[in-house]
Design an enzyme around this catalytic site. Structure first.
Site, short mmCIF file in Angstrom:
data_model
loop_
_atom_site.label_atom_id
_atom_site.label_comp_id
_atom_site.label_asym_id
_atom_site.label_seq_id
_atom_site.Cartn_x
_atom_site.Cartn_y
_atom_site.Cartn_z
N LYS A 9 0.93 -1.25 -0.11
CA LYS A 9 0.08 0.07 0.14
C LYS A 9 0.92 0.94 -0.08
CE LYS A 9 -3.57 2.06 2.76
NZ LYS A 9 -4.50 2.05 4.23
N SER A 25 -2.11 2.48 -17.70
CA SER A 25 -1.43 2.21 -16.65
C SER A 25 -1.19 3.22 -15.54
CB SER A 25 -0.18 1.54 -16.97
OG SER A 25 0.74 2.85 -17.61
N THR A 57 -5.52 -0.92 -12.76
CA THR A 57 -4.54 -0.98 -13.79
C THR A 57 -3.19 -1.72 -13.42
OG1 THR A 57 -3.43 0.88 -15.44
CG2 THR A 57 -3.60 1.36 -13.19
N TYR A 58 -2.25 -1.30 -14.40
CA TYR A 58 -1.04 -1.84 -13.91
C TYR A 58 0.30 -0.98 -13.75
CZ TYR A 58 -0.17 -1.23 -18.98
OH TYR A 58 -0.27 -0.60 -20.24
N GLY A 73 -3.68 6.97 -19.99
CA GLY A 73 -4.47 6.38 -20.72
C GLY A 73 -6.08 6.63 -20.18
N ALA A 75 -7.28 5.78 -17.45
CA ALA A 75 -7.31 5.96 -16.08
C ALA A 75 -7.08 7.59 -15.61
CB ALA A 75 -6.23 5.38 -15.09
#
Length: 116
Positions: A9, A25, A57-58, A73, A75
């Site tokens: 976190k 991402s 997302t990644y 993108g 996000a």
């Protein structure tokens, strides 16, 4: 039975950039990724404190030491520069192993530097 458990976190990260026309991402300062053990391409959940959005997302590697937190993108529509977010990752473990999962949690200051 496998269950998801919180593994990492990053708390109170501040969005520093937004790049709508990127494939997707979140770019995260490499130092922050290393501190909590995130790897490039890892799936993360983002919680936007300012607007209540939650999305997945990644990760991609941001510039080391920059404090970069950039939504890319689609996000980029879910937060704006200056919003505070939480970045969470999970690990799937069996129920017995879940009792011993150790979380890596950091709290950031307004410049995205670790304060605790």
């Amino acid at each position: 039975m496998m269950i998801p458990m919180l593994r990492t976190k990053i708390a109170y990260a501040t969005i520093t950039e937004s790049n709508l026309y990127y494939e997707g991402s979140i770019s995260i300062d490499r130092d922050l990724m290393d501190t909590v053990g995130l790897i490039p391409g890892q799936k993360v959940e983002i919680l936007n404190i300012n607007n209540g959005q939650r999305f997945e997302t990644y990760t991609i590697v941001g510039e080391r030491g920059s404090g970069q937190i950039c939504l890319n993108g689609p996000a980029a529509r879910l937060g704006v520069i200056g919003d505070q977010i939480m970045i969470l990752s999970y690990v799937y473990v069996d129920v017995e192993e879940a009792k011993s999962v150790k979380q890596e949690i950091v709290h950031l200051d307004e410049r995205n530097k670790v304060k605790s």
